[in-house]
Motif scaffolding. Structure first.
Motif, mmCIF file in Angstrom:
data_model
loop_
_atom_site.group_PDB
_atom_site.id
_atom_site.type_symbol
_atom_site.label_atom_id
_atom_site.label_comp_id
_atom_site.label_asym_id
_atom_site.label_seq_id
_atom_site.Cartn_x
_atom_site.Cartn_y
_atom_site.Cartn_z
ATOM 1 N N SER A 111 70.892 123.425 92.323
ATOM 2 C CA SER A 111 71.754 122.772 93.424
ATOM 3 C C SER A 111 72.198 124.051 94.189
ATOM 4 C CB SER A 111 73.084 121.982 93.064
ATOM 5 O OG SER A 111 73.869 122.665 92.398
ATOM 6 N N ILE A 112 72.695 123.581 95.433
ATOM 7 C CA ILE A 112 73.058 124.701 96.398
ATOM 8 C C ILE A 112 74.484 124.251 96.849
ATOM 9 C CG2 ILE A 112 71.730 123.616 98.382
ATOM 10 C CD1 ILE A 112 71.517 126.677 99.288
ATOM 11 N N ALA A 113 75.447 124.839 97.063
ATOM 12 C CA ALA A 113 76.829 124.550 97.641
ATOM 13 C C ALA A 113 77.225 125.689 98.537
ATOM 14 C CB ALA A 113 77.640 124.383 96.382
ATOM 15 N N LEU A 114 78.227 125.114 99.309
ATOM 16 C CA LEU A 114 78.932 126.028 100.097
ATOM 17 C C LEU A 114 80.178 125.401 100.423
ATOM 18 C CD1 LEU A 114 78.734 124.582 103.352
ATOM 19 C CD2 LEU A 114 76.593 125.251 103.009
ATOM 20 N N SER A 115 81.241 126.499 101.135
ATOM 21 C CA SER A 115 82.564 125.871 101.438
ATOM 22 C C SER A 115 82.583 126.281 103.222
ATOM 23 C CB SER A 115 83.549 126.838 101.150
ATOM 24 O OG SER A 115 84.796 126.708 101.597
ATOM 25 N N ARG A 120 85.541 123.974 111.305
ATOM 26 C CA ARG A 120 84.121 124.313 111.938
ATOM 27 C C ARG A 120 83.679 122.694 111.875
ATOM 28 N NH1 ARG A 120 82.777 129.492 112.384
ATOM 29 N NH2 ARG A 120 80.663 128.799 111.843
ATOM 30 N N THR A 121 83.836 122.084 112.640
ATOM 31 C CA THR A 121 83.346 120.614 112.818
ATOM 32 C C THR A 121 81.969 120.623 112.989
ATOM 33 O OG1 THR A 121 84.514 120.350 114.896
ATOM 34 C CG2 THR A 121 85.686 119.810 112.896
ATOM 35 N N ASN A 122 81.681 121.663 114.005
ATOM 36 C CA ASN A 122 80.138 121.487 114.343
ATOM 37 C C ASN A 122 79.402 122.120 112.956
ATOM 38 O OD1 ASN A 122 80.627 120.869 117.071
ATOM 39 N ND2 ASN A 122 80.495 122.941 117.674
ATOM 40 N N ALA A 123 79.720 122.755 112.269
ATOM 41 C CA ALA A 123 78.989 123.165 111.080
ATOM 42 C C ALA A 123 79.045 122.201 110.098
ATOM 43 C CB ALA A 123 79.718 124.481 110.308
ATOM 44 N N HIS A 124 79.948 121.412 110.089
ATOM 45 C CA HIS A 124 80.216 120.037 109.293
ATOM 46 C C HIS A 124 78.992 118.968 109.790
ATOM 47 C CE1 HIS A 124 84.624 121.242 108.530
ATOM 48 N NE2 HIS A 124 83.954 122.274 108.203
ATOM 49 N N HIS A 125 79.144 118.981 110.926
ATOM 50 C CA HIS A 125 77.879 117.933 111.350
ATOM 51 C C HIS A 125 76.613 118.444 111.183
ATOM 52 C CE1 HIS A 125 80.965 115.531 113.422
ATOM 53 N NE2 HIS A 125 81.405 116.337 113.990
ATOM 54 N N PHE A 126 76.489 119.741 111.185
ATOM 55 C CA PHE A 126 74.954 120.192 110.931
ATOM 56 C C PHE A 126 74.654 120.163 109.283
ATOM 57 C CE2 PHE A 126 73.049 124.118 108.952
ATOM 58 C CZ PHE A 126 71.872 124.070 109.444
ATOM 59 N N TYR A 127 75.663 120.657 108.475
ATOM 60 C CA TYR A 127 75.470 120.222 107.189
ATOM 61 C C TYR A 127 75.311 118.934 106.553
ATOM 62 C CZ TYR A 127 77.035 125.034 106.900
ATOM 63 O OH TYR A 127 77.369 126.541 106.957
ATOM 64 N N GLU A 128 76.024 117.977 107.148
ATOM 65 C CA GLU A 128 75.754 116.701 106.509
ATOM 66 C C GLU A 128 74.675 115.986 107.330
ATOM 67 O OE1 GLU A 128 80.337 114.956 105.151
ATOM 68 O OE2 GLU A 128 80.236 115.839 107.514
ATOM 69 N N GLY A 129 74.813 116.165 108.683
ATOM 70 C CA GLY A 129 73.771 115.387 109.518
ATOM 71 C C GLY A 129 72.274 115.641 109.354
ATOM 72 N N LYS A 130 72.112 117.093 109.482
ATOM 73 C CA LYS A 130 70.819 117.805 109.339
ATOM 74 C C LYS A 130 70.428 118.064 108.184
ATOM 75 C CE LYS A 130 68.068 120.119 112.883
ATOM 76 N NZ LYS A 130 68.017 119.550 114.060
ATOM 77 N N MET A 131 71.244 118.642 107.116
ATOM 78 C CA MET A 131 70.758 119.206 106.281
ATOM 79 C C MET A 131 70.796 118.458 104.799
ATOM 80 S SD MET A 131 69.249 121.802 107.151
ATOM 81 C CE MET A 131 68.843 122.665 106.023
#
Length: 144
Positions: A111-115, A120-131
């Protein structure tokens, strides 16, 4: 011809070139502290940095390390991911993160994980929505 390349950042010259980008994310670090931490974490924790270049210009940087924990098993931890503020929303972060995911699969990580900072809500949308990452925990910190 593709003008995008992903390369390891290992020499002092490459790390210094990456500092202005990393400093957009890690604003609390000066160059000396940054280099000290990169070298120490590389030696002690196998931290690696990769840079994404477009037409030979560094546009994004990722720092990650392999780790083994009872919770994640054999996994990769993304410590840092930043795209130059002038070059965001062009797919650079996606390319870097996908590259590290592929590296992890090739090296038998599970797996891969990050904090990501709460602000950083834009980053959260990127991680959840795009990745396709999912929220699995909340990280707590205490300064000494």
């Amino acid at each position: 011809m593709d003008t995008i390349t992903i390369v390891p950042l290992v020499t002092e010259e490459e790390l210094i070139e990456a500092f202005p980008l990393m400093n957009q994310l890690r604003t609390h670090l000066n160059l000396e502290e940054y280099l000290e931490l990169v070298y120490e974490s590389g030696a002690k924790e196998r931290y690696q940095m990769l840079g994404l270049r477009d037409k030979d210009v560094l546009k994004a940087v990722i720092g990650f390390k392999p780790m083994i924990t009872l919770y994640y098993g054999r996994s990769l931890w993304v410590c840092d991911l930043v795209t130059d503020k002038q070059a965001r929303s062009k797919g650079y972060g996606e390319k870097l993160l996908s590259h590290v995911e592929h590296w992890g699969k090739q090296h038998n990580y599970e797996s891969i994980a990050l904090s990501s900072g709460l602000q950083r809500t834009n980053a959260h949308h990127f991680y959840e929505g795009k990745m396709d990452y999912i929220k699995v925990s909340v990280v707590f910190k205490k300064e000494f």
